[in-house]
Write a protein that holds these residues in place. Sequence first.
Motif, PDB file in Angstrom:
ATOM      1  N   PRO A  75      -0.909  12.940  23.893  1.00 42.21           N
ATOM      2  CA  PRO A  75      -1.549  14.215  24.368  1.00 42.21           C
ATOM      3  C   PRO A  75      -1.833  14.814  22.946  1.00 42.21           C
ATOM      4  O   PRO A  75      -1.112  14.347  22.005  1.00 42.21           O
ATOM      5  N   ILE A  76      -2.773  15.013  23.501  1.00 40.62           N
ATOM      6  CA  ILE A  76      -3.208  16.439  22.222  1.00 40.62           C
ATOM      7  C   ILE A  76      -3.152  17.845  22.108  1.00 40.62           C
ATOM      8  O   ILE A  76      -3.739  18.459  23.159  1.00 40.62           O
ATOM      9  N   ARG A  77      -2.571  18.743  21.704  1.00 38.44           N
ATOM     10  CA  ARG A  77      -2.630  19.925  21.365  1.00 38.44           C
ATOM     11  C   ARG A  77      -3.370  20.790  19.903  1.00 38.44           C
ATOM     12  O   ARG A  77      -2.884  19.655  18.433  1.00 38.44           O
ATOM     13  N   TYR A  78      -3.209  21.478  20.478  1.00 36.09           N
ATOM     14  CA  TYR A  78      -3.910  22.285  19.010  1.00 36.09           C
ATOM     15  C   TYR A  78      -3.099  23.864  18.505  1.00 36.09           C
ATOM     16  O   TYR A  78      -2.777  24.672  19.085  1.00 36.09           O
ATOM     17  N   ASP A  79      -2.841  23.803  17.226  1.00 38.12           N
ATOM     18  CA  ASP A  79      -2.241  24.721  17.152  1.00 38.12           C
ATOM     19  C   ASP A  79      -3.445  26.048  16.640  1.00 38.12           C
ATOM     20  O   ASP A  79      -4.267  26.000  16.229  1.00 38.12           O
ATOM     21  N   VAL A  80      -2.898  26.924  17.693  1.00 36.72           N
ATOM     22  CA  VAL A  80      -3.666  28.261  18.210  1.00 36.72           C
ATOM     23  C   VAL A  80      -4.206  28.808  16.514  1.00 36.72           C
ATOM     24  O   VAL A  80      -4.973  29.304  15.731  1.00 36.72           O
ATOM     25  N   PRO A  81      -3.625  29.624  15.841  1.00 39.01           N
ATOM     26  CA  PRO A  81      -2.793  30.184  14.791  1.00 39.01           C
ATOM     27  C   PRO A  81      -4.004  29.666  13.178  1.00 39.01           C
ATOM     28  O   PRO A  81      -4.672  29.604  12.628  1.00 39.01           O
ATOM     29  N   ALA A 132      -3.734  20.783  12.432  1.00 41.97           N
ATOM     30  CA  ALA A 132      -4.357  22.305  13.270  1.00 41.97           C
ATOM     31  C   ALA A 132      -3.653  21.104  14.190  1.00 41.97           C
ATOM     32  O   ALA A 132      -2.836  21.266  16.174  1.00 41.97           O
ATOM     33  N   LEU A 133      -4.164  19.881  14.645  1.00 42.18           N
ATOM     34  CA  LEU A 133      -3.707  18.588  15.319  1.00 42.18           C
ATOM     35  C   LEU A 133      -1.766  18.469  15.628  1.00 42.18           C
ATOM     36  O   LEU A 133      -1.332  18.499  14.445  1.00 42.18           O
TER      37      LEU A 133
END
Length: 271
Positions: A75-81, A132-133
Amino acid sequence: MGHMDHFSAGWVTPVLSYVMACVGSALGLRCTVRALEADGTSKRNWLTLASFAIGSGIWTMHFVAMMGFSVEGTPIRYDVPLTVLSLVMAIAVVSAGVFTAGYGRSRIISVALGGLGTGLGVAAMHYAGMAALNLHGTVGYDPFLVVTSVVIAVVAATAALTLTLIVRGPFLAAVAALVMGLAVSSMHYTAMYAVDVRLAPSSAELPGATATEFLFPLAVVLGSFLFLTSAYVALSPTGKRAESVAAELLREVELSTATAATPAPATTATA
């Protein structure tokens, strides 16, 4: 190595991302032209709006395109900051290029430095956004394609500023926006083909937000900002038009004052 799909959502994401890049570019370049017709605070405001338009336009393009990016096996998530930082970085670096183009005394040098700053802003935003990935593995890059992507961004941004600031005309203004939009999109996909993902399978929960949880709502907000600002710029008078309107109002005031100051003719009474 993980199999990557850049068009997992079909052609919707590349087409929509290109449209957003063109809208942001057209708005930003138009605001830059308005800045050249203005002075003082008005000039600064137009250049600031241009920076926000181009910066948010390229950010929206990037992350709309990223909604179609997937890696098989993770899966892929993104670092918000970091994602927000990439937006701030895009606006800040593009701002340096736009203000250089707007305040430079030599038009040729201004366009060259402005194109360099704007192109580097596009590249900085992209690679900050890629940082950010979060996925189960590591992300590497092909150095040659990375350099190529940066060159594409700088050359095309310079060409767009040249068409906008040196050679004037509505047709060329539209061409400049299309060129700039193509530059951002070409830079994005060139940089994406430079990506090399090495998977490290894991069942651990990835930190960060999904594209639909964070990126999509923010992209919608920025897209709305671009379209509403485009309407404002289209309806606001140009520098020359504003001057003519002001001159016409001044003439009407002077005429009204003169009429009010002229005494009415005396009437002769008849016996």
